[in-house]
Enzyme design. Structure first.
Site, PDB file in Angstrom:
ATOM      1  N   SER A  37       0.127   7.971  -5.236  1.00 33.86           N
ATOM      2  CA  SER A  37       0.794   7.124  -4.262  1.00 33.86           C
ATOM      3  C   SER A  37       0.204   5.729  -4.340  1.00 33.86           C
ATOM      4  O   SER A  37      -0.961   5.550  -4.702  1.00 33.86           O
ATOM      5  CB  SER A  37       0.586   7.696  -2.853  1.00 33.86           C
ATOM      6  OG  SER A  37       0.890   6.728  -1.878  1.00 33.86           O
ATOM      7  N   GLU A  93       2.805  12.940  -6.994  1.00 35.26           N
ATOM      8  CA  GLU A  93       1.797  11.999  -6.519  1.00 35.26           C
ATOM      9  C   GLU A  93       0.612  12.764  -5.944  1.00 35.26           C
ATOM     10  O   GLU A  93       0.782  13.820  -5.339  1.00 35.26           O
ATOM     11  CB  GLU A  93       2.388  11.065  -5.461  1.00 35.26           C
ATOM     12  CG  GLU A  93       3.356  10.057  -6.038  1.00 35.26           C
ATOM     13  CD  GLU A  93       3.799   9.022  -5.023  1.00 35.26           C
ATOM     14  OE1 GLU A  93       3.536   9.203  -3.817  1.00 35.26           O
ATOM     15  OE2 GLU A  93       4.411   8.025  -5.446  1.00 35.26           O
ATOM     16  N   ASP A 123       9.856   3.769  -2.391  1.00 34.96           N
ATOM     17  CA  ASP A 123       9.532   4.730  -3.436  1.00 34.96           C
ATOM     18  C   ASP A 123      10.353   4.538  -4.711  1.00 34.96           C
ATOM     19  O   ASP A 123      10.406   3.454  -5.255  1.00 34.96           O
ATOM     20  CB  ASP A 123       9.647   6.152  -2.866  1.00 34.96           C
ATOM     21  CG  ASP A 123       8.693   6.349  -1.683  1.00 34.96           C
ATOM     22  OD1 ASP A 123       7.559   5.860  -1.767  1.00 34.96           O
ATOM     23  OD2 ASP A 123       9.076   6.960  -0.679  1.00 34.96           O
ATOM     24  N   LYS A 124      11.022   5.598  -5.180  1.00 32.78           N
ATOM     25  CA  LYS A 124      11.762   5.541  -6.441  1.00 32.78           C
ATOM     26  C   LYS A 124      13.096   4.829  -6.323  1.00 32.78           C
ATOM     27  O   LYS A 124      13.769   4.582  -7.317  1.00 32.78           O
ATOM     28  CB  LYS A 124      12.064   6.969  -6.925  1.00 32.78           C
ATOM     29  CG  LYS A 124      11.088   7.663  -7.817  1.00 32.78           C
ATOM     30  CD  LYS A 124       9.700   7.181  -7.782  1.00 32.78           C
ATOM     31  CE  LYS A 124       8.861   7.923  -6.809  1.00 32.78           C
ATOM     32  NZ  LYS A 124       8.491   7.420  -5.569  1.00 32.78           N
TER      33      LYS A 124
END
Length: 562
Positions: A476, A450, A120-121
């Protein structure tokens, strides 16, 4: 060495005293200090095993004659945070991660860094922090998850589980079938098995040259992955033990330059990466202070063929299949046959150029990675749309489109993701509609949620080919369908998406890069005169700070001081 400022000279006796308390000996003060930036956290499947990974890496660093110092960043699992207000904290976590890297590395004057991200981030956050520190840095991710299988042998992954909710709501599968998918979609540790955001970013690190070959595709929790960890650890020590002038050639900004950013986007197009890569690579480009803007993406897309199709775009193909077929290096080698797609002279962290790295790579299975003469599409897997509905741009993952590339439909507007989920489940969305989800941008959300839940419901309920969706939020990497995100300006800053009304005719033409609402300028002016953006109440002090500082998605949602 950079670390000499904290360990050399009589006036640093107190500093050395503190370092001795951590276990350092006399001989250690002449060795490079290596920051081991780990993102270990027990609630994320791609990260719960990274404490063991860092032990392997630190062991190898010590053997190579350097001193490792492990520190941790935070992490948010988007899949677990999704569908409730926990997702508001996901994108903001990128900034905390970048800040924590910058803080620890600069406060202690560490000489070099090896970063262990995965999901992810966390990947872009670590890259952004590394760019601020600008010392030699090697990235080595935890690795992708293996694909799962239903009891009948069908390959599945996290996207299957989200879409199964829509299928269950529509009565297409039983509760037992839903449970089968739930229990088997995520069979092991690692970043979710498809070309979702995590694996997209992990492959792009290969393209940028800041990670070793195989970083994006070698499965987590395998002997092959362990050897990659050890190679990465040895390499950062090789660099750190060079003379200062030579080692500075590997400062991360010398590798992650404008050419590296362009190579990343080219590979992203060829492999149909997550639309989130646009958001993160724009932020990375700003940290690297390189000349790259949103409109450059379409220029790259027009000259890059889409040659690797991976879940969610092709649900039977996953990262382990790409690895078996030759990996990212094979993709880049095939792209290089057209010359203009890959900038081959760029330096990589392993000391070779991109050209040298991919010279002997080859496609081992042309059913998985297509040749340049037989692409899935002659244009890349991402596109930026413009028009009166997105004056500063919007992003679509063209590789994930399941219906037509030209779509005209009537707007059904929702002022939050929660509203849209209820509306979709209750039948408010019909074939021919364009679902509009607004006030979910960086400021409006805040935090740019998302939208996997609404897009998965649309797919699961059989509307994927007949409904489009636009939002100032994001998606996503597991999203598929005609889903357009990052609409800028966002509703919270007065963007056109905030002025839309139910029944407005919206026109989408992916190949002409158009996102337009078919109403007159006079009607737009009338609506704007009476428009007042919705401001969602917030209790979180951090999200209040974030809302005050964040820019919109066309700027990578980076923070800027007012």
């Amino acid at each position: 060495m950079r670390s000499d400022i904290v360990k050399k000279g009589h006036n640093r006796a107190p500093h050395r005293s503190l370092l001795r308390a951590t276990g350092l000996k006399d001989e250690d003060f002449n060795k490079p200090f290596i920051g081991v930036a780990n993102s270990f956290i027990e609630i994320i499947p791609g990260h719960f095993f990274l404490d063991r990974v860092s032990d392997i890496i630190k062991d190898e660093i010590r053997k190579a004659g350097c001193v490792p110092f492990e520190f941790n960043t935070i992490g948010v699992d988007d899949g677990i945070a999704m569908g409730h207000d926990g997702m508001l904290f996901s994108l903001p976590s990128r900034e905390i991660i970048a800040n924590s890297i910058e803080t620890v590395m600069n406060a202690h004057k560490l000489d070099a860094m090896i970063a262990i991200p995965n999901c992810d981030k966390i990947v872009p956050g670590m890259i952004m922090g590394a760019l601020r520190v600008n010392v030699p840095t090697v990235f080595v991710s935890g690795g992708p998850m293996a694909k799962g299988y239903k009891q009948d042998g069908t390959p599945i992954d996290l996207a299957t589980a989200f879409e199964a909710v829509g299928q269950f709501e529509a009565g297409e599968i039983t509760e037992a079938e839903l449970t089968d998918i739930e229990c088997n979609a995520c069979p092991s540790g690692g970043s979710c098995a498809g070309m979702f955001t995590a694996n997209s970013m992990n492959t792009l690190m290969e393209a940028m040259g800041i990670a070793l070959p195989g970083n994006g595709t070698i499965l987590a929790l395998t002997k092959e992955r362990e050897e990659l960890y050890r190679k990465a650890a040895r390499r950062i020590c090789e660099i750190a033990l060079m003379g200062q002038e030579e080692s500075s050639l590997y400062n991360v900004r010398n590798i992650l330059n404008e050419n590296a950013v362009r190579n990343a986007f080219a590979v992203d197009m060829a492999m149909g990466g997550s639309s989130n890569t646009v958001l993160h690579m724009l932020a990375i480009a700003k940290e690297a202070e390189v000349n790259f803007n949103l409109e450059d993406i379409n220029t790259i897309s027009k000259r890059v063929s889409h040659i690797a199709k991976i879940s969610p775009s092709l649900t039977t193909v996953h990262m382990q299949d790409i690895d078996r077929a030759g990996g990212v290096s094979a993709v880049m080698h095939e792209m290089s046959k057209r010359g203009e797609d890959i900038l081959l002279d760029n330096l990589t962290v392993t000391g070779e150029s991109i050209k040298e790295r991919i010279a002997n790579a080859e496609i081992k299975d042309t059913n998985i990675i297509h040749t340049i003469d037989n692409p899935y599409s002659k244009v890349g897997g991402l596109a930026i749309l413009y028009g009166n509905l997105a004056e500063q741009g919007a992003v679509i993952k063209t590789a994930g489109i399941t219906g037509e590339r030209i779509f005209t439909g009537t707007a059904v507007c929702f002022n939050s993701q929660d509203e849209s989920i209820k509306g979709i489940i209750n039948g408010k969305v019909k074939a021919g509609n364009v679902v509009v989800i607004r006030y979910e941008g960086p400021k409006g959300g805040p935090g740019m949620q998302e939208m996997l839940s609404p897009t998965s419901l649309i797919m699961g309920m059989g509307l994927g080919d007949s409904v489009a969706l636009i939002t100032d939020g994001r998606f996503s990497g597991a999203t598929r369908g005609a889903s357009i995100g990052h609409v800028s300006p966002e509703a919270a800053e007065g963007g056109m998406i905030g002025l839309l009304e139910d029944g407005d005719e919206i026109h989408i033409d992916v190949d002409k890069y158009i996102l337009q609402v078919n109403i007159s300028d006079e009607e737009i002016a009338k609506r704007r005169a009476n428009f007042k953006p919705i401001v969602k109440p917030l209790e979180s002090k951090w999200l209040k700070q974030y809302r005050a500082l964040v820019t919109n998605a066309s700027n990578g949602a980076v923070l800027e001081a007012p």
